[in-house]
Design a protein around this motif. Structure first.
Motif, mmCIF file in Angstrom:
data_model
loop_
_atom_site.group_PDB
_atom_site.id
_atom_site.type_symbol
_atom_site.label_atom_id
_atom_site.label_comp_id
_atom_site.label_asym_id
_atom_site.label_seq_id
_atom_site.Cartn_x
_atom_site.Cartn_y
_atom_site.Cartn_z
ATOM 1 N N ASN A 172 0.845 -1.203 0.000
ATOM 2 C CA ASN A 172 0.000 0.000 0.000
ATOM 3 C C ASN A 172 0.874 1.244 0.000
ATOM 4 O O ASN A 172 1.021 1.916 -1.016
ATOM 5 C CB ASN A 172 -0.919 -0.014 1.223
ATOM 6 N N SER A 173 1.468 1.554 1.137
ATOM 7 C CA SER A 173 2.394 2.695 1.268
ATOM 8 C C SER A 173 3.193 2.496 2.551
ATOM 9 O O SER A 173 2.768 2.928 3.619
ATOM 10 C CB SER A 173 1.636 4.024 1.303
ATOM 11 N N PRO A 174 4.333 1.792 2.465
ATOM 12 C CA PRO A 174 5.152 1.578 3.660
ATOM 13 C C PRO A 174 5.335 2.868 4.451
ATOM 14 O O PRO A 174 5.600 3.927 3.885
ATOM 15 C CB PRO A 174 6.467 1.050 3.085
ATOM 16 N N PRO A 190 0.264 0.697 6.027
ATOM 17 C CA PRO A 190 -1.122 1.161 5.965
ATOM 18 C C PRO A 190 -1.426 1.737 4.581
ATOM 19 O O PRO A 190 -0.563 1.713 3.686
ATOM 20 C CB PRO A 190 -1.172 2.242 7.041
ATOM 21 N N THR A 191 -2.600 2.312 4.411
ATOM 22 C CA THR A 191 -3.008 2.804 3.095
ATOM 23 C C THR A 191 -2.917 4.324 2.946
ATOM 24 O O THR A 191 -3.329 4.861 1.919
ATOM 25 C CB THR A 191 -4.463 2.376 2.798
ATOM 26 N N GLU A 206 -4.159 -3.149 -2.975
ATOM 27 C CA GLU A 206 -4.174 -4.502 -3.512
ATOM 28 C C GLU A 206 -4.213 -5.559 -2.418
ATOM 29 O O GLU A 206 -4.431 -6.743 -2.700
ATOM 30 C CB GLU A 206 -2.952 -4.725 -4.410
ATOM 31 N N MET A 207 -3.991 -5.155 -1.170
ATOM 32 C CA MET A 207 -4.042 -6.124 -0.069
ATOM 33 C C MET A 207 -4.229 -5.397 1.251
ATOM 34 O O MET A 207 -4.009 -4.187 1.352
ATOM 35 C CB MET A 207 -2.795 -7.002 -0.034
ATOM 36 N N LYS A 208 -4.638 -6.148 2.246
ATOM 37 C CA LYS A 208 -4.920 -5.597 3.567
ATOM 38 C C LYS A 208 -3.660 -4.992 4.181
ATOM 39 O O LYS A 208 -2.557 -5.512 3.992
ATOM 40 C CB LYS A 208 -5.470 -6.687 4.488
ATOM 41 N N ALA A 209 -3.849 -3.914 4.914
ATOM 42 C CA ALA A 209 -2.734 -3.310 5.651
ATOM 43 C C ALA A 209 -2.133 -4.338 6.599
ATOM 44 O O ALA A 209 -2.850 -5.135 7.219
ATOM 45 C CB ALA A 209 -3.215 -2.090 6.428
ATOM 46 N N ALA A 210 -0.808 -4.330 6.739
ATOM 47 C CA ALA A 210 -0.144 -5.367 7.527
ATOM 48 C C ALA A 210 1.233 -4.889 7.979
ATOM 49 O O ALA A 210 1.674 -3.779 7.658
ATOM 50 C CB ALA A 210 -0.019 -6.656 6.714
#
Length: 356
Positions: A172-174, A190-191, A206-210
């Motif tokens: 997403n956006s490190p 997070p996004t 493209e995928m869940k925050a992690a």
């Protein structure tokens, strides 16, 4: 003039520490009494630093007597720079004796040099970098919103991509980053950086925050947890046995995990903070640990200090929201605070637990 009721040392001179402690005023009150009396609004002052502030600095506040030993009674808070749009990611370089931080919307990194307090543009463009740190070899690591990746700046000036995807999908956006002595690079994703065009470029998640770990040698990426809504700040305990992750999403809390080699286990809620003197929730953005294991958390109305047991004991009031903090200076006892448009600092009576 000192009065005779102050403690004296063996030479019958007034004890300076005792005098400064007495000057802090009110720290002998019970924690509940302090919590009721605290005001979250910073004291009026001239932030150009042209008009001195009386000691002790009124905006370094004990919420509990436990915090009194961390207050330096004869040091001022300073605004070192202003002109950012959203200041983030402070990291201290011990060899170069400088602080680097990100000004995300302005797509640049800034640097403050210790010997002359000079601030200059360090890297522009920065690919809308957010969190920064240095590894154990002294190389800078940065989280980039624009590239949706984590990079390392090498000694020869080249850039190495540490991670830009997981299982074939873009991050997403490190956001924030921390290094482990075993060479592991841990970061949150997070996004925020793809939600619009202000801090990079609007894009679809493209995928869940992690939260992820990258092996420093093989660059193999492992997802260690995705139980946070918007994982943001990340920090190890001083012994590197636990990991803190701040969630600025819906829970607005912080979680703590046991580190099991290259993975996490036993995740649990650690603390959920409110603005002192109110019942208004406030979310930790970035944080650092001191050598006693206390967490120094950037949030509203500045910084809160939380013990390893999750007890808020102190507060630093600032005129801007604090996004992140870093211990630096030659003795690692200077707290740098990146806050909305400005960089602030204050000396404290402890040291940062980690290398930057």
């Amino acid at each position: 003039m000192f009065t005779t009721n102050h403690k004296t040392n063996k030479d019958n001179r007034p004890d300076r520490r005792a005098f400064l402690t007495a000057a802090l005023g009110g720290i002998a009150l019970a924690p509940a009494a302090l919590a009721q009396k605290v005001n979250p609004v910073p004291a009026p002052r001239d932030w150009s630093n042209n008009v001195p502030i009386k000691y002790p600095d009124p905006d370094v506040v004990a919420l509990d007597p436990k915090f009194s030993k961390y207050i330096v009674g004869n040091t001022p808070m300073q605004r070192l720079f202003t002109g950012c749009f959203w200041a983030e990611g402070p990291a201290w370089n011990g060899v170069g004796r400088y602080l680097v931080w990100s000004d995300i919307p302005n797509n640049r990194q800034m640097r403050l040099t210790e010997e002359d307090s000079k601030v200059s543009v360090f890297r522009s463009p920065s690919n809308y970098s957010n969190g920064n740190t240095f590894d154990y070899q002294g190389r800078q690591l940065s989280c980039e919103h624009a590239g949706r990746r984590v990079v390392r700046y090498e000694y020869d000036g080249t850039t190495t991509v540490i991670a830009d995807h997981f299982e074939g999908k873009k991050f997403n956006s490190p956001n924030d980053i921390a290094v482990h002595p075993d060479g592991g690079i841990w970061f949150t994703d997070p996004t925020y950086g793809i939600q619009g065009n202000y801090e990079a470029f609007k894009a679809t998640s493209e995928m869940k925050a992690a939260v992820y770990r990258v092996d420093g040698k093989t660059l193999q990426v492992t997802k260690v947890t995705d139980d946070a809504d918007q994982p943001n700040g990340i920090c190890f305990t001083p012994d590197y046995k636990k990991l803190y992750v701040a969630d600025t999403g819906t829970p607005q809390n912080m979680r703590v995990y046991d580190i099991n080699g290259t993975s996490l286990r036993n995740g649990k809620d650690f603390v959920k903070l409110v603005i002192p003197g109110t019942n208004t929730p406030t979310a930790t953005d970035g944080m650092r640990c001191d050598t006693d294991g206390n967490l120094w958390c950037g949030l509203q109305p500045g910084v809160q200090i939380v013990t390893p047991s999750g007890e808020p004991i102190g507060m630093i009031r600032l005129p801007e929201t604090c996004a992140n903090v870093s211990f630096g200076g030659t003795k690692r006892n200077r707290l740098f605070m990146t806050c909305s448009q400005s960089l602030f600092s204050v000396y404290v009576n402890t040291q940062g637990a980690h290398i930057c």
